[in-house]
Design a protein around this motif. Structure first.
Motif, PDB file in Angstrom:
ATOM      1  N   LYS A 112      35.705  41.756  26.077  1.00 28.85           N
ATOM      2  CA  LYS A 112      36.838  42.474  26.646  1.00 28.85           C
ATOM      3  C   LYS A 112      37.972  41.501  26.996  1.00 28.85           C
ATOM      4  CE  LYS A 112      34.339  44.837  29.626  1.00 28.85           C
ATOM      5  NZ  LYS A 112      33.985  45.562  30.833  1.00 28.85           N
ATOM      6  N   ARG A 113      39.159  42.001  26.812  1.00 33.07           N
ATOM      7  CA  ARG A 113      40.339  41.194  27.092  1.00 33.07           C
ATOM      8  C   ARG A 113      40.332  40.694  28.548  1.00 33.07           C
ATOM      9  NH1 ARG A 113      45.931  41.112  25.517  1.00 33.07           N
ATOM     10  NH2 ARG A 113      47.105  40.439  27.330  1.00 33.07           N
ATOM     11  N   GLU A 114      39.930  41.571  29.504  1.00 36.77           N
ATOM     12  CA  GLU A 114      39.908  41.142  30.921  1.00 36.77           C
ATOM     13  C   GLU A 114      38.969  39.967  31.127  1.00 36.77           C
ATOM     14  OE1 GLU A 114      39.922  44.626  29.773  1.00 36.77           O
ATOM     15  OE2 GLU A 114      38.653  45.268  31.453  1.00 36.77           O
ATOM     16  N   ASP A 115      37.853  39.953  30.375  1.00 35.11           N
ATOM     17  CA  ASP A 115      36.899  38.861  30.540  1.00 35.11           C
ATOM     18  C   ASP A 115      37.518  37.535  30.094  1.00 35.11           C
ATOM     19  OD1 ASP A 115      34.982  40.526  31.578  1.00 35.11           O
ATOM     20  OD2 ASP A 115      34.108  40.986  29.621  1.00 35.11           O
ATOM     21  N   GLU A 122      40.699  36.861  30.060  1.00 30.11           N
ATOM     22  CA  GLU A 122      41.713  36.519  31.069  1.00 30.11           C
ATOM     23  C   GLU A 122      41.056  35.955  32.332  1.00 30.11           C
ATOM     24  OE1 GLU A 122      43.691  40.244  31.410  1.00 30.11           O
ATOM     25  OE2 GLU A 122      45.322  39.649  30.055  1.00 30.11           O
ATOM     26  N   HIS A 123      39.928  36.517  32.691  1.00 30.91           N
ATOM     27  CA  HIS A 123      39.223  36.059  33.889  1.00 30.91           C
ATOM     28  C   HIS A 123      38.750  34.623  33.717  1.00 30.91           C
ATOM     29  CE1 HIS A 123      36.866  36.167  37.512  1.00 30.91           C
ATOM     30  NE2 HIS A 123      35.729  35.991  36.859  1.00 30.91           N
ATOM     31  N   HIS A 145      41.617  32.347  33.922  1.00 28.46           N
ATOM     32  CA  HIS A 145      42.074  32.201  35.305  1.00 28.46           C
ATOM     33  C   HIS A 145      41.181  31.224  36.068  1.00 28.46           C
ATOM     34  CE1 HIS A 145      43.544  33.139  39.284  1.00 28.46           C
ATOM     35  NE2 HIS A 145      42.285  33.378  39.655  1.00 28.46           N
ATOM     36  N   GLU A 173      49.453  35.418  24.219  1.00 31.00           N
ATOM     37  CA  GLU A 173      48.829  36.601  23.649  1.00 31.00           C
ATOM     38  C   GLU A 173      47.971  36.205  22.443  1.00 31.00           C
ATOM     39  OE1 GLU A 173      48.870  39.536  25.079  1.00 31.00           O
ATOM     40  OE2 GLU A 173      47.480  40.140  23.503  1.00 31.00           O
ATOM     41  N   THR A 179      41.058  37.297  42.714  1.00 31.72           N
ATOM     42  CA  THR A 179      39.868  38.026  42.278  1.00 31.72           C
ATOM     43  C   THR A 179      38.662  37.290  42.853  1.00 31.72           C
ATOM     44  OG1 THR A 179      39.987  36.685  40.310  1.00 31.72           O
ATOM     45  CG2 THR A 179      40.782  38.938  40.128  1.00 31.72           C
TER      46      THR A 179
END
Lengths: 109, 477
Positions: free
Chosen positions: A2-5, A7-8, A11, A19, B267
């Motif tokens: 997943k894209r959020e993963d 990004e996480h 981070h 992108e 987060t």
């Protein structure tokens, strides 16, 4: 993946991804994880976890005398110093907190 | 009817060990020092350097664990806790994750006369981080890595406490036990003992835990008490308004006397722990554990009990055993003047006041206990006039001389002589004829005014009992 993963993970590593990089690294991570998934095919129910590959235990040091580095040497590779050359200077950490310390020291102390 | 809420509190305490060297390198582990002068390739996290375990750090942690009734692991390892922040130069902290050195202990506290057991989940060993100073006008943070790599013990409780008072009682008892081990300065102001309470509240009668918050940046018992009280109140008020409590880290705002959410909420931290590949695991032998156990001091609670059995009030005993050095000092005084209750009154009163005013640690008293004991005896038995006691005590600290010489030098011995006091009493009666005749007329309570006048005349040196006796004899016949 997943894209959020992606990004996480970026981070947590404090890196910014474009992108295009998000796509590229996402696909790479996906394939690495997929490869490791293969291990899941093995039945390891009766196998003790093996955190270390080398059979060494109890490696204590005998506390020999040891001189710290001279400050000049310690700070030699720092990208930036304070005006007096005593501290590593880093971009101000705003609104974040060290997971270990709570609020950090007072300004200029 | 308004809903009542029950707080649930757990405590995480970090203890910086006072060892000569750091945990994974041989740099000196002293407090303070010129910035970045106690560093080497290992604690700077330079490429190619390897950490190696300091055995003293492991032993100190085992002793801490044993003194809290923990089980000691026979097999233990270090893990990497990964996060990016400038106080941690490697990008990870060497810590312990799933196999801590010690677990499953407990500590008994007393609150309002009731005993209560607080479970200790774990005690583990890790390394301290560097210090940051934020420089607003330059938009920079300055990093000092002297502290990075110093041995740090983390002690985590079960969520067993239900009031701010219990949390503080736990912290006080923990600090007393740890300070007896001589493994740390245990100084909250200087940060060698740091406390992070986590707090949630739930409706009374329910058992599911509510959402918890953690408070950081607490550097005294008082602030722990205030901030936990405030946080309980804040959460209960939010829930009764139908709001939710956010899981977050909060800071104590001293000026506003309240907890505030940290800015820039992130987060949830994801530390991605994994076994530290640079450090082989440790096997702790039964012999090592038993040697450590044999080295434990008599814990403060037992010393307190022993003092109470000697006839000292609970309150006095508690203050005296707060520090092992002070408890030892007290015992040493008794071998010169064996009046436990009287000596304890001095040690929690005027004597302690002098120590505090002079910034002297209870572990490091410059006056021989014999002198203190003699001073106590003279005060109690009338060798020093009441008014001069404070003066003699101060002189004891200033000069280091023995109290008997000081009493002579200062001319402050108590006046016991009947004739001398008799003369002063005559003078006072003559000057206060009105009061004297009231006493003669049967108003005996008025005699105290005359005692006071005589004491004043003697500059506090007359023995007040003798003064009173003589006055009675002269006026009441």
């Amino acid at each position: 993946m997943k894209r959020e993963d992606v990004e996480h993970v970026a981070h947590l590593a404090r890196i910014q991804l474009s992108e295009e990089e998000l796509q590229t690294f996402g696909a790479q991570l996906e394939s690495i994880l997929g490869y490791m998934e293969k291990l899941g095919e093995l039945n390891t129910d009766d196998v003790e976890p093996m955190p270390y590959a080398v059979d060494v235990k109890n490696a204590y040091r005998d506390n020999p005398d040891h001189s710290p580095l001279p400050r000049d040497a310690a700070l030699k590779n720092a990208p930036q110093l304070d005006p007096e050359g005593k501290f590593f200077a880093v971009p101000k950490v705003i609104g974040e907190i060290s997971p270990n310390q709570g609020k950090s020291g007072e300004a200029g102390s | 009817m308004s809903q009542q809420y029950e707080p649930v509190i757990g405590l995480e305490v970090h203890l910086e060990l006072h060892l000569p060297q750091k945990m994974f390198c041989s740099c000196p582990a002293e407090f303070g020092g010129e910035p970045n002068t106690q560093v080497c390739p290992v604690c700077l996290g330079l490429p190619g350097s390897l950490p190696v375990v300091n055995r003293e750090g492991v032993l100190a942690t085992i002793r801490a664990g044993l003194s809290l009734g923990c089980e000691i692991a026979t097999f233990t390892k270090f893990d990497r806790k990964n996060y990016y922040y400038p106080d941690i130069p490697k990008g990870y902290q060497i810590s312990q994750y799933d196999l801590p050195l010690c677990r499953k202990g407990s500590l008994t506290i007393d609150v309002n006369g009731k005993s209560k057991v607080v479970g200790i989940t774990r005690v583990h060993l890790e390394e301290d981080t560097g210090k940051l100073a934020h420089v607003d006008d330059r938009n920079e943070s300055w990093v000092d890595l002297n502290r990075a790599g110093i041995a740090l013990v983390e002690i985590v409780t079960e969520p067993d406490m239900h009031s701010a008072e219990e949390a503080v009682a736990y912290l006080k008892e923990l600090k007393a036990i740890l300070s007896y081990l001589n493994i740390s300065d245990c100084n909250m102001e200087e940060g060698s003992l740091r406390c992070e309470p986590n707090i949630s509240v739930r409706p009374v009668g329910t058992s599911t835990l509510g959402t918890k918050t953690e408070i950081k940046n607490l550097n005294s018992f008082k602030v722990v008490l205030q901030s936990v009280q405030h946080e309980i109140h804040r959460q209960s008020a939010a829930l009764s308004r139908g709001e939710e409590v956010a899981q977050e880290t909060r800071l104590w705002d001293e000026a506003g006397q309240k907890t505030v959410a940290m800015r820039g909420k992130e987060t949830a931290q994801d530390y991605r722990y994994f076994p530290e590949p640079d450090i082989p695991p440790l096997e702790i032998s039964k012999e090592e554990i038993e040697t450590a156990r044999a080295s434990l001091p008599t814990p403060p609670k037992e010393r307190r009990k022993a003092l109470v059995e000697k006839g000292i009030p609970d309150y006095n005993a508690e203050i005296i055993v707060r520090s092992q050095g002070y408890a030892d000092y007290f015992e040493a005084c008794l071998s010169t003047y064996n009046e436990p209750h009287k000596v304890s009154n001095l040690l929690i009163g005027g004597f302690l006041q002098e120590l505090n005013q002079r910034g002297i640690s209870e572990e490091d008293i410059p006056i021989p206990p014999e002198h203190t004991a003699t001073y106590c005896r003279l005060s109690e038995e009338g060798g020093i006039g009441k008014a001069a006691r404070k003066q003699v005590l101060a002189a004891l600290f200033d000069t280091g001389k023995d109290p008997e010489s000081l009493v002579k030098e200062l001319g402050v011995s108590q006046v016991e002589d009947q004739d001398e006091i008799g003369k002063m009493v005559d003078q006072v009666i003559a000057e206060n004829e009105a009061i004297a005749s009231q006493v003669r007329g049967g108003k005996t309570s008025a005699i105290m005014a005359l005692v006071g006048q005589t004491m004043k005349l003697s500059k506090g040196r007359a023995n007040p009992q003798i003064v009173q006796e003589i006055l009675k004899k002269k006026l009441e016949g």
